[in-house]
Scaffold this motif. Structure first.
Motif, PDB file in Angstrom:
ATOM      1  N   GLU A  82       0.900  -1.162   0.073  1.00 50.00           N
ATOM      2  CA  GLU A  82       0.006  -0.057  -0.031  1.00 50.00           C
ATOM      3  C   GLU A  82       0.878   1.209   0.119  1.00 50.00           C
ATOM      4  N   TRP A  83       0.294   2.400  -0.281  1.00 48.66           N
ATOM      5  CA  TRP A  83       1.149   3.531  -0.566  1.00 48.66           C
ATOM      6  C   TRP A  83       1.962   3.942   0.718  1.00 48.66           C
ATOM      7  N   SER A  84       1.044   3.991   1.771  1.00 46.94           N
ATOM      8  CA  SER A  84       1.742   4.057   3.268  1.00 46.94           C
ATOM      9  C   SER A  84       2.913   3.134   3.769  1.00 46.94           C
ATOM     10  N   GLU A  85       2.552   1.809   3.365  1.00 45.34           N
ATOM     11  CA  GLU A  85       3.720   0.976   3.449  1.00 45.34           C
ATOM     12  C   GLU A  85       4.878   1.384   2.571  1.00 45.34           C
ATOM     13  N   ALA A  86       4.706   1.871   1.133  1.00 45.15           N
ATOM     14  CA  ALA A  86       5.520   2.019   0.554  1.00 45.15           C
ATOM     15  C   ALA A  86       6.650   3.147   1.067  1.00 45.15           C
ATOM     16  N   ALA A  87       5.919   4.349   1.603  1.00 54.53           N
ATOM     17  CA  ALA A  87       6.796   5.385   1.959  1.00 54.53           C
ATOM     18  C   ALA A  87       7.635   4.908   2.973  1.00 54.53           C
ATOM     19  N   LEU A  88       7.027   4.086   4.058  1.00 55.98           N
ATOM     20  CA  LEU A  88       7.586   3.569   5.311  1.00 55.98           C
ATOM     21  C   LEU A  88       8.829   2.432   4.909  1.00 55.98           C
ATOM     22  N   LEU A  89       8.478   1.646   3.848  1.00 55.69           N
ATOM     23  CA  LEU A  89       9.776   1.159   3.410  1.00 55.69           C
ATOM     24  C   LEU A  89      10.808   1.617   2.891  1.00 55.69           C
ATOM     25  N   LEU A  90      10.684   2.781   1.795  1.00 55.82           N
ATOM     26  CA  LEU A  90      11.808   3.475   1.459  1.00 55.82           C
ATOM     27  C   LEU A  90      12.622   4.271   2.736  1.00 55.82           C
ATOM     28  N   ALA A  91      11.811   4.729   3.652  1.00 51.92           N
ATOM     29  CA  ALA A  91      12.337   5.293   4.815  1.00 51.92           C
ATOM     30  C   ALA A  91      13.179   4.259   5.853  1.00 51.92           C
ATOM     31  N   SER A  92      12.690   3.145   5.626  1.00 51.64           N
ATOM     32  CA  SER A  92      13.358   2.026   6.614  1.00 51.64           C
ATOM     33  C   SER A  92      14.878   1.588   5.952  1.00 51.64           C
ATOM     34  N   LEU A  93      15.089   2.324   4.617  1.00 49.15           N
ATOM     35  CA  LEU A  93      16.204   1.803   4.099  1.00 49.15           C
ATOM     36  C   LEU A  93      17.210   3.209   4.232  1.00 49.15           C
ATOM     37  N   PRO A  94      18.616   2.980   4.585  1.00 46.46           N
ATOM     38  CA  PRO A  94      19.430   4.215   4.492  1.00 46.46           C
ATOM     39  C   PRO A  94      19.584   4.673   3.228  1.00 46.46           C
ATOM     40  N   PRO A  95      19.764   6.185   3.165  1.00 43.75           N
ATOM     41  CA  PRO A  95      19.949   6.607   1.898  1.00 43.75           C
ATOM     42  C   PRO A  95      20.807   6.076   0.952  1.00 43.75           C
ATOM     43  N   SER A  96      22.119   5.548   1.331  1.00 48.16           N
ATOM     44  CA  SER A  96      23.095   5.103   0.537  1.00 48.16           C
ATOM     45  C   SER A  96      22.724   3.930  -0.236  1.00 48.16           C
ATOM     46  N   ALA A  97      21.708   3.081   0.429  1.00 53.27           N
ATOM     47  CA  ALA A  97      21.110   1.890  -0.325  1.00 53.27           C
ATOM     48  C   ALA A  97      20.300   2.414  -1.279  1.00 53.27           C
ATOM     49  N   ILE A  98      19.381   3.223  -1.230  1.00 51.00           N
ATOM     50  CA  ILE A  98      18.465   3.740  -2.171  1.00 51.00           C
ATOM     51  C   ILE A  98      19.231   4.502  -3.426  1.00 51.00           C
ATOM     52  N   ILE A  99      20.273   5.289  -2.879  1.00 51.25           N
ATOM     53  CA  ILE A  99      21.015   5.745  -3.971  1.00 51.25           C
ATOM     54  C   ILE A  99      21.773   4.866  -5.028  1.00 51.25           C
ATOM     55  N   ARG A 100      22.129   3.850  -4.306  1.00 49.48           N
ATOM     56  CA  ARG A 100      23.155   2.712  -5.124  1.00 49.48           C
ATOM     57  C   ARG A 100      21.947   1.880  -6.024  1.00 49.48           C
ATOM     58  N   ALA A 101      20.679   1.966  -5.401  1.00 52.40           N
ATOM     59  CA  ALA A 101      19.780   0.975  -6.201  1.00 52.40           C
ATOM     60  C   ALA A 101      19.424   1.873  -7.469  1.00 52.40           C
ATOM     61  N   THR A 102      19.410   3.244  -7.253  1.00 54.31           N
ATOM     62  CA  THR A 102      18.670   4.082  -8.401  1.00 54.31           C
ATOM     63  C   THR A 102      20.042   4.625  -9.208  1.00 54.31           C
ATOM     64  N   ARG A 103      21.254   4.614  -8.757  1.00 52.86           N
ATOM     65  CA  ARG A 103      22.383   5.186  -9.399  1.00 52.86           C
ATOM     66  C   ARG A 103      23.446   4.011  -9.231  1.00 52.86           C
ATOM     67  N   PRO A 104      23.386   2.789  -9.993  1.00 51.29           N
ATOM     68  CA  PRO A 104      24.108   1.781  -9.572  1.00 51.29           C
ATOM     69  C   PRO A 104      25.534   1.772  -9.895  1.00 51.29           C
ATOM     70  N   THR A 105      26.000   3.035 -10.782  1.00 47.31           N
ATOM     71  CA  THR A 105      27.196   3.277 -11.159  1.00 47.31           C
ATOM     72  C   THR A 105      28.053   4.170 -10.101  1.00 47.31           C
ATOM     73  N   GLU A 106      27.484   4.591  -9.373  1.00 47.04           N
ATOM     74  CA  GLU A 106      27.889   5.722  -8.636  1.00 47.04           C
ATOM     75  C   GLU A 106      27.977   5.427  -7.004  1.00 47.04           C
ATOM     76  N   VAL A 107      28.747   6.343  -6.345  1.00 50.78           N
ATOM     77  CA  VAL A 107      28.863   5.932  -4.860  1.00 50.78           C
ATOM     78  C   VAL A 107      28.383   6.935  -4.123  1.00 50.78           C
ATOM     79  N   ALA A 108      27.468   6.806  -3.278  1.00 51.46           N
ATOM     80  CA  ALA A 108      27.015   7.752  -2.479  1.00 51.46           C
ATOM     81  C   ALA A 108      27.985   8.487  -1.373  1.00 51.46           C
TER      82      ALA A 108
END
Length: 303
Positions: free
Chosen positions: A277-303
């Protein structure tokens, strides 16, 4: 006289701020907005001051203008580039006092036209095309498709969210297809902005999750390095949510509350969010450190 007195009273309230956060500025802004006398607005409609922090890429300027258009009048923009946190806090308070005194207001940057032209379009002039097509009254129609849970035919609606949506990491744009509030498809349309390692600080990560739980004061206290003042925060996150590398969202929040840095390998974001659900999705993203999300969306870059 009454207006002046009312403005004087309003000026004593915390400054309602909506932040457009650029690359490298997430931690700075989160610490700033936890200060006494400043208030993080839930949406642009809830704000009077637009804080633009950092140098935004040129392709984000149109999105910034759309955010600006959503702030009600009177409104002001404060840009934060090189000043200290104390200096920018003073500027934000000064801008709020000027707004309350009726000294300043910013004009619209975008023309007052609908995002989709619809008047006079289609056989009835309301933008529709037959039973299921077009953009009637400027809004795209939801089209039916099989529910991802039981296969029943339900309406699906596709929208883009970001890059300054407060429940998403700065810069991230998701194109999501929803059935009700359930995500049946998700695509990363724009990667999250790169952030320094300090954005992974335990108190900041815990604050993001706690804020999404509706505990604003507790989140601010965490960011300031204080005890949150709320009982059993970890238990407010459902068990089994957000499994990644053998840890779940509740466990990661518990580690952050204990002052531990959490490292998570990049996840497949569309797969991670599908079915939530959308509210769960927001919580899922917040439950990941920014570095993990950045590497997931920018796989060739280092956060």
């Amino acid at each position: 006289m009454a207006v002046t007195r009312f403005g004087s009273l309003a000026a004593r309230a915390p400054v309602p701020i909506f932040a457009a956060i650029g690359p490298g500025r997430q931690a700075d802004v989160e610490r700033l907005l936890a200060r006494r006398g400043l208030r993080r607005a839930h949406s642009p409609r809830d704000a009077a001051v637009l804080l633009v922090s950092g140098d935004l890429p040129d392709d984000m300027l149109e999105a910034l203008s759309r955010v600006h258009a959503q702030l009600p009048h009177p409104r002001a923009t404060v840009r934060w580039i090189d000043e200290t946190a104390d200096e920018i806090a003073d500027r934000l308070r000064d801008a709020w006092h000027d707004l309350c005194a009726g000294v300043t207001d910013e004009e619209d940057r975008l023309p007052d036209v609908p995002p989709n032209e619809w008047k006079g379009v289609g056989p009835h002039g309301q933008g529709g095309e037959g039973m299921m097509g077009g953009t009637p009254y400027g809004r795209s129609m939801a089209m039916t498709g099989p529910d991802i849970r039981d296969g029943l035919q339900l309406d699906r609606y596709t929208a883009r969210i970001g890059p300054f949506a407060p429940m998403l990491p700065p810069g991230l744009v998701l194109e999501v297809t929803l059935q009700g509030d359930v995500i049946c498809d998700a695509t990363v349309a724009n990667a999250a902005f790169a952030q320094p390692a300090g954005a992974d600080a335990p108190e900041l990560c815990a604050g993001r999750v706690v804020r999404l739980l509706g505990l604003e004061a507790a989140a601010d206290r965490l960011i300031e390095g204080k005890r949150p003042g709320a009982v059993w925060l970890r238990g407010a996150v459902p068990s089994g949510l957000g499994l990644a590398e053998g840890t779940e969202a509740r466990g990661r929040l518990g580690a952050w509350l204990a002052g531990e840095v959490v490292t998570v390998a990049p996840v497949d974001l569309p797969d991670f969010l599908e079915g939530a659900e959308w509210s769960e999705a927001a919580l899922l993203l917040a439950s990941l450190p920014p570095s993990a999300i950045i590497r997931a969306t920018r796989p060739t870059e280092v956060a």
